[in-house]
Design an enzyme around this catalytic site. Structure first.
Site, PDB file in Angstrom:
ATOM      1  N   LYS A 192       0.858  -1.188   0.000  1.00  0.00           N
ATOM      2  CA  LYS A 192       0.000   0.000   0.000  1.00  0.00           C
ATOM      3  C   LYS A 192       0.895   1.240   0.000  1.00  0.00           C
ATOM      4  CE  LYS A 192      -3.982   2.051   2.459  1.00  0.00           C
ATOM      5  NZ  LYS A 192      -4.937   1.893   3.573  1.00  0.00           N
ATOM      6  N   SER A 220      -9.947   2.200   2.286  1.00  0.00           N
ATOM      7  CA  SER A 220      -8.970   2.905   1.490  1.00  0.00           C
ATOM      8  C   SER A 220      -7.939   2.005   0.814  1.00  0.00           C
ATOM      9  CB  SER A 220      -8.219   3.927   2.365  1.00  0.00           C
ATOM     10  OG  SER A 220      -7.422   3.263   3.343  1.00  0.00           O
ATOM     11  N   SER A 275     -10.423   0.040   6.575  1.00  0.00           N
ATOM     12  CA  SER A 275      -9.788   0.089   5.256  1.00  0.00           C
ATOM     13  C   SER A 275      -9.101  -1.175   4.785  1.00  0.00           C
ATOM     14  CB  SER A 275      -8.784   1.235   5.196  1.00  0.00           C
ATOM     15  OG  SER A 275      -9.483   2.428   4.968  1.00  0.00           O
TER      16      SER A 275
HETATM   17  N1  GLN Z   1     -13.615   4.790   5.609  1.00  0.00           N
HETATM   18  C1  GLN Z   1     -12.936   5.196   6.802  1.00  0.00           C
HETATM   19  C2  GLN Z   1     -12.496   6.634   6.684  1.00  0.00           C
HETATM   20  O1  GLN Z   1     -12.700   7.190   5.675  1.00  0.00           O
HETATM   21  C3  GLN Z   1     -11.814   4.284   7.116  1.00  0.00           C
HETATM   22  C4  GLN Z   1     -10.509   4.647   6.503  1.00  0.00           C
HETATM   23  C5  GLN Z   1      -9.395   3.769   6.950  1.00  0.00           C
HETATM   24  O2  GLN Z   1      -9.593   2.746   7.616  1.00  0.00           O
HETATM   25  N2  GLN Z   1      -8.196   4.173   6.591  1.00  0.00           N
HETATM   26  O3  GLN Z   1     -11.955   7.213   7.579  1.00  0.00           O
END
Ligand code: GLN
Length: 489
Positions: free
Chosen positions: A76, A153, A177
């Protein structure tokens, strides 16, 4: 070759049936063929991959191979990689080349993995669709013609693994995410216990929640990845001295031989609206577990439906503080202004996308002196209550199961408001607030042919148990999680 799991590939390499170079080359060919369409990589590193693979082959030749030797993975693009561009999918870091290696990526190097490239994601990991990426959204390899989200994400990671463009990948999970995108793509995504994998060198979003973890095609592959990634790190002040996770890739069954396992189902989630498919598959898997001898009980996490509100105060608050460092002075984008303040303003206005700005505005607001007590402190209290409730629940049961999402992957052009997007995290954020391990595992296919996932949640440091139950679910769900793009149909 891209159909091999990590476990199978390692075996074939040991038996000299394949070479690391050939395995790597077959993934590089896939990237060449589908990389653009899926948009799952921000940066590809073919030379580095070949170099890594050669080293692997020579280690196999001398029988000095490492635990994951020759496994071609995607990283990532939130993990800093020495001399390789690390962008966090932001214009702010578009040209940032770190001089250091994150602990997790270093550990994966030390385990002998081959780096294929840096996977796409939501900008600074903020989002659920990977649509906030400065480099455009990755595409879900399932039903590609429909241009569905690979989730977010870590959507580049899941797109790459699901599409056969990496054997496994790293992700980070601040509020879901790893688990949400894994569920959207038929993969296994493990958010470990907070403190098990070091955050050092991982671009910070919300430090008290950020959790690195693996994304893979099978539970055992995820376990193998995790065993390479986990471990205490004195460079991360929140790394746990208890951080240890070891496996040889064979997860022992915990539901057989008359052993009793108590599995909790969260009462408060019963009232949440989910798709008929999700409800049906979840109930089906519960019934299966019961018939295998598990005892199913209802547990209560009274404040769990407030987890979203607490998360969307705490995460932006921490983000607003963490992202204050991007000011054009130290590294990253710099847009010259008339004076110092003007340079700050222009740099930040140009460098950040809308969602990141929204988070920083929310975060700054909830931390302001008028709001601190009513928002931030309240959220911190709700967080504590949720963590305590989970702890109590785990006095009654060994593990908890719940859906990973309300439904299947949505089209990327779905017109959702920011709040509607935030609501998609309902099933995942509570585990981050509590710092407990949770694994999303495929539980079946919906009527529309798309995969759905369910979570196995455990107490702190019960990561192994979580994966053991996830493996049972994977086995009973028994879905073919290779989308058409791989099956070549
Ligand atoms: N969807 C969540 C957010 O936008 C989780 C993001 C994440 O876990 N990095 O904050």
């Amino acid at each position: 070759m891209i159909n091999l799991t990590i476990k199978q590939a390692l075996q074939k390499l040991k038996n000299r049936e394949i070479s690391a170079i050939d395995l790597t080359q077959s993934y590089l060919d896939r990237i060449e063929k589908f990389g653009k369409d899926l948009n799952c990589y921000i940066t590809i590193t073919p030379e580095r991959a070949i170099e890594d693979a050669k080293k692997s082959d020579s280690r196999y030749a001398s029988n000095t191979q490492l635990p994951l030797d020759g496994m071609p993975i995607a990283m990532k693009d939130l993990f800093a990689t020495r001399n390789i561009r690390t962008t966090a999918a932001s214009k702010m870091l578009e040209d940032f080349i770190p001089q250091y290696e994150s602990t997790v990526s270093q550990k994966l190097i030390d385990a002998g993995t081959v780096l294929l490239g840096k996977a796409n994601l939501d900008e600074f990991a903020m989002g659920t669709f990977s649509k906030t990426s400065f480099f455009g959204a990755p595409i879900n390899p399932w039903q590609m013609e429909k241009q569905l989200t690979a989730g977010g994400s870590s959507g580049g990671s899941t797109s790459a693994v699901a599409g056969g463009l990496a054997i496994a990948a790293t992700g980070t999970d601040t509020g879901g995410s790893i688990r949400f995108p894994s569920a959207m793509t038929g993969l296994v995504g493990m958010k470990p216990t907070y403190g098990l994998c070091s955050r050092w060198g991982c671009v910070a979003f919300a430090s008290s929640l950020d959790t690195p973890g693996p994304i893979a095609r099978t539970v055992e592959d995820a376990a193998l990845m995790l065993s390479a990634m986990a471990g205490y790190d004195n460079k991360d002040s929140t790394s746990s001295p208890k951080a240890k996770f070891e496996t040889d890739g064979n997860l022992q069954p915990i539901l057989e031989n008359g052993k009793t396992l108590k599995i909790g189902v969260i009462k408060e989630f019963n009232s949440v609206q989910i798709s008929d498919d999700m409800r049906h598959l979840f109930e089906q898997r519960i019934a299966d577990l019961k018939s295998m001898g598990a005892e199913i009980i209802e547990v209560s996490i009274p404040n769990i439906l407030d987890a979203l509100a607490a998360y969307y105060i705490i995460a932006p608050a921490e983000a607003s503080s963490n992202l204050a460092r991007y000011d054009g002075m130290k590294y990253g984008l710099r847009v010259e202004g008339e004076d110092l303040i003007d340079t700050y303003k222009k740099t930040r206005a140009e460098g950040f996308g809308d969602e990141v700005k929204r988070r920083m505005i929310i975060g700054t607001a909830v931390l302001s002196s008028e709001s601190y007590e009513v928002y931030f402190m309240q959220a911190a209290k709700v967080r504590r209550m949720i963590a305590d409730s989970f702890q109590k629940a785990f006095e009654q049961c060994d593990l908890i199961v719940c859906p990973s999402s309300a439904g299947t992957a949505l089209p990327l052009n779905s017109d959702l408001s920011p709040l509607e997007c935030y609501a998609l995290d309902l099933f995942t954020v509570a585990m981050n607030l509590a710092g407990i391990p949770s694994c999303s595992v495929p539980c079946g296919l919906a009527q529309n042919g798309l995969p759905l996932g369910m979570q196995v949640v455990g107490p702190r440091f019960a990561d192994m148990k979580v994966l053991q139950l996830a493996k049972h679910i994977e086995t009973i769900a028994n879905i073919d999680n290779r989308p058409k793009i791989i099956m070549g149909k």
